[in-house]
Scaffold this active site. Structure first.
Site, mmCIF file in Angstrom:
data_model
loop_
_atom_site.group_PDB
_atom_site.id
_atom_site.type_symbol
_atom_site.label_atom_id
_atom_site.label_comp_id
_atom_site.label_asym_id
_atom_site.label_seq_id
_atom_site.Cartn_x
_atom_site.Cartn_y
_atom_site.Cartn_z
ATOM 1 C CG HIS A 266 -31.123 76.546 -26.868
ATOM 2 N ND1 HIS A 266 -32.344 76.879 -27.404
ATOM 3 C CD2 HIS A 266 -30.465 75.844 -27.825
ATOM 4 C CE1 HIS A 266 -32.417 76.398 -28.641
ATOM 5 N NE2 HIS A 266 -31.285 75.769 -28.926
ATOM 6 C CD GLU A 267 -26.697 74.906 -27.678
ATOM 7 O OE1 GLU A 267 -26.747 73.715 -28.056
ATOM 8 O OE2 GLU A 267 -27.083 75.863 -28.386
#
Ligand code: ZN
Length: 503
Positions: A266-267
């Site tokens: 995600h990041e």
């Protein structure tokens, strides 16, 4: 004109240098700073942000923007310079609307409310934060009054535009209502089916191996470690100090394989977006992601449409299985795929699966509107929260810790504008995914070989390089030739989960 433009850019660069320095101090605070540094660090961050605010709202900036108007008008809408003057002008006008004293009041109240929340959540003590939250609501309403909103609009519009410029309650409410209408029967049908076994995801997975696997994956995605790094924090985030240094943080639970892996992906999605912004836009308001929703579309695309797909795991599962032979030796690829895509209505937004996630967001969005309109009092919020969860998800929180106290948003920031971006991001992620795959049908086959270059270059060319030149709606229009719609997203969920659950 060129001289004035250069002067404006030099002034903006100084503002972004201050932001970059503040970001570095914040990153250090969240990663390695000893506890003793907290007080001075808080002051240093406040000083830097005040300096940045003063320099940005300097009347000289306003004068330059005005003098450059004729030049902007002579350029095509999508040129770098016209976009710079348009977006900077918009942000400049907005920044002038809040009196500096009010900005300081918001900041100090936010720090106090956040501090109280960190104690109140584990103690399950909503009463302790209730008066602070009442003040937050009052300040949020006052901020909205200062910003103003168009006639016939909603008080929340003034707050939503900060994060998702161009989006309003009038555009979001029908979108979210339609989404809920489509999701509810899908969730109900899934619940009629037997739940997949996911118990093996909660075996013991040593942290170092999880870290190594995550790094291998995001490097393959295209996250550039020459222009970033990864560290550990309690709450993972992405942060940019300037072009060439975009960092991420992650966390691991040794008894939960999915937690670290998917938050790393995600990041990295957020970070690849920032790493892909054109260097020509650096040091200006155009030099970062377009909006909360577009940013979240990039993180969710890599986390879900890539990271929870069959194609991705057809390449990576044998590698994961070799790495964790003891834990996953007896688990077939298909069983693993089903486990990481298990749908189950639950209490906690950040742990929610793809199908139910948006219901968590829509609940918060609706509660924010009710609070801002005065239809709901803060003291009645915990009960309203429980009622919404019963109604939308059929679950009931045993306490406020896993209810109204679970998200930090309302406690450190304002009420209004903080949640719509998550669901917009999901809708946009499928929209962009569909367009990318139409342009490059080889994307899935590449993923099955552990390659992501066709996907990343499409994202770079169509989204990343533009930074903040375009709004979310403009990006969608440019890419698909049509307005924002939930259809691609509903289509994606229905196909994927229809196949997974045989419905
Ligand atoms: Zn995110």
């Amino acid at each position: 004109m060129q001289e004035k433009l250069n002067e404006l850019k030099a002034r903006l660069q100084a503002v972004y240098d201050l932001h970059g320095a503040a970001a570095l101090l914040y990153w250090d605070q969240a990663t390695y700073m000893p506890p003793g540094g907290a007080e001075a660090r808080g002051r240093q961050l406040a000083t830097l942000s005040q300096l940045a605010q003063e320099q940005f709202t300097d009347p000289a900036v306003g004068r330059l923007l005005e003098e450059l108007q004729p030049y902007a008008a002579s350029l095509p809408y999508d040129s770098d310079d016209a976009s710079l003057l348009r977006v900077t002008g918009r942000q400049y006008q907005r920044a002038l609307k809040l009196p500096p004293q009010f900005v300081a009041e918001i900041a100090s109240h936010g720090a106090r409310a956040y501090q109280a929340w960190t104690v109140a959540r584990p103690a399950n003590d909503f009463a302790a934060v209730q008066p602070l939250l009442e003040r937050t609501l009052e300040l949020s309403r006052r901020a909205a009054e200062y910003f103003g909103w168009p006639a016939g609009g909603h008080v929340a519009d003034a707050l939503i535009e900060e994060a998702d410029y161009g989006m309003t309650v009038a555009t979001l409410q029908p979108l979210f209502a339609a989404l809920r209408q489509q999701l509810t029967p899908l969730v109900a049908a899934i619940q009629q089916q037997p739940a997949p076994d996911d118990s093996f995801l909660y075996r013991h997975y040593p942290e170092q191996q999880q870290w190594d696997f995550g790094v291998e994956v995001i490097q393959r995605f295209g996250y550039d470690f020459q222009q970033g790094r990864q560290d550990k924090t309690h709450h993972p985030f992405m942060i940019k100090f300037g072009p060439g240094d975009v960092r991420i943080t992650t966390r691991f639970r040794e008894n939960d394989l999915g937690d670290g892996l998917f938050s790393t992906m995600h990041e990295s999605g957020h970070a690849m977006y920032e790493q892909g912004v054109s260097l020509a836009l650096a040091g200006t308001p155009l030099g970062g992601g377009a909006s909360a929703g577009v940013h979240e579309s990039q993180s969710r695309l890599w986390e879900n449409l890539v990271g929870r797909s069959q194609a991705f795991w057809s390449y990576y599962y044998p590698r994961l299985q070799a790495l964790f032979a003891q834990q996953l030796g007896d688990v077939a690829q298909d069983a693993f795929y089903r486990a990481i895509n298990k749908v189950q209505p639950s209490l906690i937004r950040v742990d929610a699966d793809e199908v139910t996630y948006n219901l968590h967001v829509i609940i918060r969005f609706e509660l924010e509107l009710a609070l801002l309109e005065g239809r709901l009092a803060v003291r009645d919020l915990p009960e309203a929260w429980r009622a919404s969860y019963r109604d939308y998800l059929g679950v009931e929180a045993p306490d406020d810790r896993d209810g109204v106290l679970q998200d930090m948003h309302w406690y450190y920031s304002q009420i209004g504008g903080g949640f719509q971006g998550y669901t917009l991001g999901n809708i946009l992620s499928a929209t962009f995914w569909q367009a990318a795959n139409a342009a490059h049908p080889e994307i899935e086959a590449q993923m099955a070989e552990g390659r992501f270059d066709a996907l990343l270059s499409w994202l770079r060319a169509n989204i990343h390089q533009h930074g903040s030149k375009f709004t979310a709606a403009e990006l969608v229009q440019r890419i698909t030739g049509a307005p924002l719609s939930i259809e691609p997203y509903i289509g994606y969920l229905t196909n994927k989960y229809g196949a997974l659950y045989g419905i």
